[in-house]
Write an enzyme that holds these catalytic residues in place. Structure first.
Site, PDB file in Angstrom:
ATOM      1  N   ALA A  43     -49.682  27.754 -21.331  1.00 30.59           N
ATOM      2  CA  ALA A  43     -49.812  28.310 -22.681  1.00 30.59           C
ATOM      3  C   ALA A  43     -48.571  29.125 -23.049  1.00 30.59           C
ATOM      4  O   ALA A  43     -48.074  29.051 -24.175  1.00 30.59           O
ATOM      5  CB  ALA A  43     -51.061  29.177 -22.771  1.00 30.59           C
ATOM      6  N   TYR A  45     -45.602  28.688 -21.815  1.00 30.90           N
ATOM      7  CA  TYR A  45     -44.523  27.714 -22.006  1.00 30.90           C
ATOM      8  C   TYR A  45     -44.594  27.120 -23.421  1.00 30.90           C
ATOM      9  O   TYR A  45     -43.594  27.039 -24.130  1.00 30.90           O
ATOM     10  CB  TYR A  45     -44.648  26.613 -20.946  1.00 30.90           C
ATOM     11  CG  TYR A  45     -43.606  25.533 -21.050  1.00 30.90           C
ATOM     12  CD1 TYR A  45     -42.370  25.677 -20.424  1.00 30.90           C
ATOM     13  CD2 TYR A  45     -43.857  24.363 -21.767  1.00 30.90           C
ATOM     14  CE1 TYR A  45     -41.404  24.689 -20.518  1.00 30.90           C
ATOM     15  CE2 TYR A  45     -42.893  23.371 -21.864  1.00 30.90           C
ATOM     16  CZ  TYR A  45     -41.664  23.539 -21.239  1.00 30.90           C
ATOM     17  OH  TYR A  45     -40.725  22.562 -21.326  1.00 30.90           O
ATOM     18  N   SER A  91     -23.101   0.013  -2.980  1.00 28.01           N
ATOM     19  CA  SER A  91     -24.468  -0.251  -2.520  1.00 28.01           C
ATOM     20  C   SER A  91     -24.479  -0.099  -1.003  1.00 28.01           C
ATOM     21  O   SER A  91     -23.487   0.331  -0.422  1.00 28.01           O
ATOM     22  CB  SER A  91     -24.925  -1.635  -2.965  1.00 28.01           C
ATOM     23  OG  SER A  91     -24.077  -2.594  -2.404  1.00 28.01           O
ATOM     24  N   GLU A 183     -31.446   8.659  -8.115  1.00 30.24           N
ATOM     25  CA  GLU A 183     -32.400   7.584  -8.363  1.00 30.24           C
ATOM     26  C   GLU A 183     -33.450   8.041  -9.365  1.00 30.24           C
ATOM     27  O   GLU A 183     -34.052   9.099  -9.189  1.00 30.24           O
ATOM     28  CB  GLU A 183     -33.073   7.231  -7.026  1.00 30.24           C
ATOM     29  CG  GLU A 183     -33.703   5.875  -6.992  1.00 30.24           C
ATOM     30  CD  GLU A 183     -32.700   4.768  -6.609  1.00 30.24           C
ATOM     31  OE1 GLU A 183     -31.475   5.043  -6.545  1.00 30.24           O
ATOM     32  OE2 GLU A 183     -33.156   3.640  -6.415  1.00 30.24           O
ATOM     33  N   LYS A 299     -27.108   8.381   6.668  1.00 32.50           N
ATOM     34  CA  LYS A 299     -25.696   8.605   6.343  1.00 32.50           C
ATOM     35  C   LYS A 299     -25.045   9.436   7.432  1.00 32.50           C
ATOM     36  O   LYS A 299     -25.683  10.352   7.971  1.00 32.50           O
ATOM     37  CB  LYS A 299     -25.569   9.362   5.013  1.00 32.50           C
ATOM     38  CG  LYS A 299     -26.127   8.612   3.813  1.00 32.50           C
ATOM     39  CD  LYS A 299     -26.095   9.460   2.552  1.00 32.50           C
ATOM     40  CE  LYS A 299     -26.785   8.713   1.408  1.00 32.50           C
ATOM     41  NZ  LYS A 299     -27.051   9.563   0.255  1.00 32.50           N
ATOM     42  N   LYS A 323     -34.554  -0.857   6.071  1.00 34.79           N
ATOM     43  CA  LYS A 323     -35.526  -1.354   5.092  1.00 34.79           C
ATOM     44  C   LYS A 323     -36.875  -1.679   5.737  1.00 34.79           C
ATOM     45  O   LYS A 323     -36.938  -2.310   6.788  1.00 34.79           O
ATOM     46  CB  LYS A 323     -34.982  -2.625   4.420  1.00 34.79           C
ATOM     47  CG  LYS A 323     -33.749  -2.365   3.562  1.00 34.79           C
ATOM     48  CD  LYS A 323     -34.093  -1.747   2.215  1.00 34.79           C
ATOM     49  CE  LYS A 323     -34.594  -2.778   1.237  1.00 34.79           C
ATOM     50  NZ  LYS A 323     -33.522  -3.415   0.458  1.00 34.79           N
ATOM     51  N   CYS A 417     -77.527 -14.341  -7.591  1.00 35.20           N
ATOM     52  CA  CYS A 417     -76.936 -13.894  -6.334  1.00 35.20           C
ATOM     53  C   CYS A 417     -76.524 -15.102  -5.487  1.00 35.20           C
ATOM     54  O   CYS A 417     -77.349 -15.984  -5.229  1.00 35.20           O
ATOM     55  CB  CYS A 417     -77.939 -13.036  -5.574  1.00 35.20           C
ATOM     56  SG  CYS A 417     -77.359 -12.610  -3.910  1.00 35.20           S
ATOM     57  N   CYS A 420     -79.000 -15.055  -2.179  1.00 34.24           N
ATOM     58  CA  CYS A 420     -80.453 -15.273  -2.202  1.00 34.24           C
ATOM     59  C   CYS A 420     -80.952 -15.910  -3.491  1.00 34.24           C
ATOM     60  O   CYS A 420     -82.135 -16.222  -3.604  1.00 34.24           O
ATOM     61  CB  CYS A 420     -81.192 -13.969  -1.935  1.00 34.24           C
ATOM     62  SG  CYS A 420     -81.114 -12.809  -3.313  1.00 34.24           S
TER      63      CYS A 420
HETATM   64  S1  IVH Z   1     -26.678   6.400  -1.317  1.00 36.57           S
HETATM   65  C1  IVH Z   1     -22.865   4.595  -0.872  1.00 36.57           C
HETATM   66  N1  IVH Z   1     -28.986   7.582  -0.978  1.00 36.57           N
HETATM   67  O1  IVH Z   1     -30.472   2.441  -2.594  1.00 36.57           O
HETATM   68  C2  IVH Z   1     -24.085   5.301  -1.207  1.00 36.57           C
HETATM   69  N2  IVH Z   1     -28.936   5.491  -2.104  1.00 36.57           N
HETATM   70  O2  IVH Z   1     -29.389  -0.107  -1.480  1.00 36.57           O
HETATM   71  C3  IVH Z   1     -24.953   4.539  -2.123  1.00 36.57           C
HETATM   72  N3  IVH Z   1     -31.123   4.713  -2.925  1.00 36.57           N
HETATM   73  O3  IVH Z   1     -28.053   1.747  -5.022  1.00 36.57           O
HETATM   74  C4  IVH Z   1     -26.239   5.102  -2.375  1.00 36.57           C
HETATM   75  N4  IVH Z   1     -32.261   6.464  -2.194  1.00 36.57           N
HETATM   76  O4  IVH Z   1     -30.263   2.889  -5.738  1.00 36.57           O
HETATM   77  C5  IVH Z   1     -28.349   6.500  -1.473  1.00 36.57           C
HETATM   78  N5  IVH Z   1     -30.930   8.762  -0.657  1.00 36.57           N
HETATM   79  C6  IVH Z   1     -30.300   7.688  -1.146  1.00 36.57           C
HETATM   80  C7  IVH Z   1     -30.968   6.657  -1.831  1.00 36.57           C
HETATM   81  C8  IVH Z   1     -30.250   5.559  -2.297  1.00 36.57           C
HETATM   82  C9  IVH Z   1     -32.322   5.305  -2.843  1.00 36.57           C
HETATM   83  C10 IVH Z   1     -30.845   3.404  -3.550  1.00 36.57           C
HETATM   84  C11 IVH Z   1     -29.722   3.409  -4.560  1.00 36.57           C
HETATM   85  C12 IVH Z   1     -28.692   2.452  -4.016  1.00 36.57           C
HETATM   86  C13 IVH Z   1     -29.533   1.573  -3.149  1.00 36.57           C
HETATM   87  C14 IVH Z   1     -28.688   0.920  -2.086  1.00 36.57           C
END
Ligand code: IVH
Length: 682
Positions: A43, A45, A91, A183, A299, A323, A417, A420
């Protein structure tokens, strides 16, 4: 124009109030949408927004593009402008197995000539990659990834997402030019709601949250985007002027300090073993998240090491996507069949052309009820989208209309049914159609009740499985209602197909042991409509014995905390039905316990805190957890010094590592049973 000094004072006050409001609302948005920790009431807000809107409508000249009122979306655009990415959006290479992860680690270790350690572990959100640009701390441009070199300008749409900051938090000061990447996604519930609305409106369904998010964010009319509860996680840096973080982790922390939403589930791992364990853990835990993840992004944490490793083509060597197997697939709906439930409900299910989903082959999926089939307009012969995740029963999401055969007709439930032949009715206001044959005429109901009676949460008579139940109820007519189990003789059992002397004895022993179950289990086992385990427990605790419950008035039953009128009426009516009472009387005569013993309070696992992890063989994780609680123990979410035991199944991940580190006793399913056995006998 000259202003009087009074007018100057008023104007100064107004602009100051305007700035205050913008700041207060932006702060509230950040707390609510980014940190998930609101501090002001809805409220309050609304009141602030109201005041801000009022000022803006009187003085449009004050309104800036980063005003929180600008998140409602602008009118339709003709097309999206092209935004070149100054630093290409890369990617990721994929790994589908633990071995592939290790191979990646070996490759980069070999390349560097020293072991690579220290990684970030980030859930891989299945959404749409975007970039956000900030100049002097203000959101200036947002774009899709596009082909990686150039994307589409979706600034107006991204502005509507509450967790996208319009201005950056100044402490510590952000770079004057900053491009971050992340994302955009939709939660599972938002996705389902949108699809339900579309189904009701006869529009084609989105296949998954990712397509739905992508469709929402690429709307030319940003007012449509504004109505979709999109969210965003920021995870990477595009470019920054005058800022050079040392690690990925430090970068994520800086993002959060500037007001970006970063995933609270991001974590770090030192060795590749820890990475593998964390990935396996997420594969099991993915269902616990409100949004869909399709993997884990690993990473290398140190950014110097990242640049040493570099990229091949469009894929960096310093990161990899682990994946999971996909949870959705399309297949052909061969037929719709109906299963008659314990209470006579007709439960339609899909018979599918077998297809791989989430790592297993499925050939059946639930279809809920007639209305649901109609609403989604699912027809036999359709190519349908199916979804299966974790231990959840596979579901049919909807048809792919473009692949519908021309002769497909809408579905109608049978009017008699299928078991039955009794007429089927659908009471006003109910979702399920029911067989009117009842227990007396419909053998399906007798079979289903027996299956429920012997099931694990109920009387737990393990040796009476589905096949034996079928044989007892349908083929040999030895069991009419569940109480007949207790009258079975060894000779009768041995005479059945595939039952030897030893297994007959085992069955009898199991049946005998079930006589000692507490009233909660008995009440649940009887299959009274709306009485699940928890309701049974409430009733058993409140009344203590079956006799007391039988004597209770409707008012007394409804008077129990947690029992509403619908459940109360069902229980009361059940207990005043002669056939039901006959079953109860027979159970009593056979010596089945009808009291709630101390077992639920003390219990063999009293005083223990247990954590369950990994894939279990004989029962699901939630079943084991329920039993721990029933037997007096406590269930923990994570392994700590207070954990008494870790119950670990296959592919147990980081919890197992942690337990090993802490020296927590680790047991498997058999060990769990043995522990109960052992502690029951003291
Ligand atoms: S890093 C070089 N971090 O996954 C780094 N990507 O298959 C590129 N994605 O295009 C992306 N969560 O759409 C990164 N924590 C995350 C991610 C992420 C989802 C997606 C993103 C990217 C795809 C790559």
């Amino acid at each position: 124009m000259t202003l009087s000094s009074a007018a100057v004072g008023e104007w100064a006050e107004l602009t100051e109030r305007y700035a205050q409001l913008v700041e207060a609302i932006n702060r509230a948005n950040h707390l609510y949408y980014v940190l998930d920790a609101p501090e002001i009431a809805d409220a309050e807000y609304d009141r602030l927004m109201e005041e801000l809107r009022a000022i803006e409508s009187e003085h449009p000249e004050l309104q800036s593009p980063d005003s929180p009122t600008q998140r409602v979306g602008a009118g339709p655009a003709a097309q999206f402008a092209v935004v070149p990415h100054r630093v290409p959006m890369l990617s990721l290479a994929n790994a589908f197995t633990a071995d592939a992860l290790r191979a990646w680690h070996e490759r980069i270790t070999r390349l560097l000539g020293r072991e690579v350690r220290d990684f970030t572990i980030e859930p891989k959100i299945d959404g749409l990659a975007i970039m956000l640009r900030y100049e002097q701390g203000r959101f200036s441009i947002g774009a899709t990834r596009g082909d990686g070199s150039q994307g589409e300008d979706i600034t107006a749409n991204l502005r509507t997402i509450r967790s996208v900051p319009l201005t950056l938090s100044p402490d510590p000061p952000p770079p004057s030019y900053l491009e971050v990447r992340g994302e955009v996604y939709l939660s599972q519930t938002a996705f389902q709601r949108i699809n339900d609305e579309r189904a009701a409106a006869g529009q084609p369904l989105f296949a998954n949250p990712r397509n739905c998010a992508a469709g929402s964010v690429r709307q030319l009319d940003s007012r449509i985007t504004a109505r979709r509860p999109l969210d965003v996680f920021i995870y990477a840096l595009g470019e920054a002027e005058g800022w050079q973080p040392r690690t990925q982790w430090q970068m994520l922390e800086a993002f959060a300090s500037w007001g970006f939403r970063t995933n609270p589930n991001n974590a770090r791992a030192q060795t590749i073993d820890e990475v593998v364990a964390a990935c396996a853990d997420w594969e099991h835990r993915r269902e616990s998240l409100a949004y869909e993840i399709d993997g884990v992004v690993v990473k290398v944490n140190d950014l110097d090491v990242q640049s040493e490793l570099g990229a091949v083509g469009r894929e960096p060597r310093w990161a990899i996507a682990f994946k999971f197997p996909p949870v959705q697939a399309t297949t052909v709906l061969r037929s719709i069949e109906v299963n008659v439930g314990r209470t006579g409900s007709l439960n339609p299910f899909a018979v599918l052309q077998p297809v791989q989903v989430g790592g297993v082959t499925i050939s059946q999926a639930t279809l809920h009820n007639e209305d649901d089939i109609r609403r989604k307009d699912i027809r036999v012969g359709d190519t349908v989208l199916v979804h299966r995740a974790g231990e959840v029963i596979p579901q049919v999401i909807g048809p792919i209309l473009s692949k519908r055969p021309p002769d497909a007709v809408p579905y109608a439930l049978p009017t008699i049914c299928p078991v039955c032949g009794s007429p089927v009715v659908r009471p006003e206001g109910e979702a399920m159609a029911r067989c009117t044959g009842g227990f007396a005429r419909c053998v399906a109901q007798r079979f289903e009740l027996l299956k429920h009676f012997v099931s694990r949460g109920a009387m737990d008579i393990e040796s009476v499985g589905e096949k034996l139940a079928w044989s007892l109820v349908i083929d040999n007519k030895l069991v009419y209602d569940p109480s007949d189990l207790y009258a079975l003789s060894k000779d009768q059992l041995v005479a059945l197909e595939r039952v030897g002397d030893k297994s007959a004895q085992n069955i009898l022993d199991n049946i005998e042991a079930s006589k000692k179950r507490p009233l909660t289990r008995v009440l649940y086992a009887l299959g009274i409509r709306y009485v699940g385990y928890q309701t049974a427990e409430l009733l058993a605790r409140a009344f203590g014995t079956m006799d007391h419950l039988r004597q209770a008035s409707l008012e007394e039953i409804v008077g129990v905390e947690g029992i509403g009128p619908k459940i109360g009426e069902s229980v009361h009516a059940w207990l005043h039905d002669a056939d039901n009472l006959h079953i109860v009387d027979k159970l009593v005569a056979f010596g089945v316990n009808m009291t709630e013993q101390a077992a639920t309070r003390g219990g063999p696992l009293a005083g223990l805190t247990m954590v369950v992890t990994g894939r279990l063989e004989r029962q699901s994780r939630s079943q084991i957890e329920q039993r721990i609680k029933e037997l007096g123990g406590a269930v923990g979410d994570s392994v700590s010094k207070k954990t008494s035991y870790l119950v670990a199944g296959e592919d147990a991940g980081s919890k197992l590592e942690k337990a090993k580190k802490l020296g927590t006793p680790i047991i498997d399913e058999a060990g769990f049973e043995a522990l109960i056995e052992e502690r029951s006998n003291v």
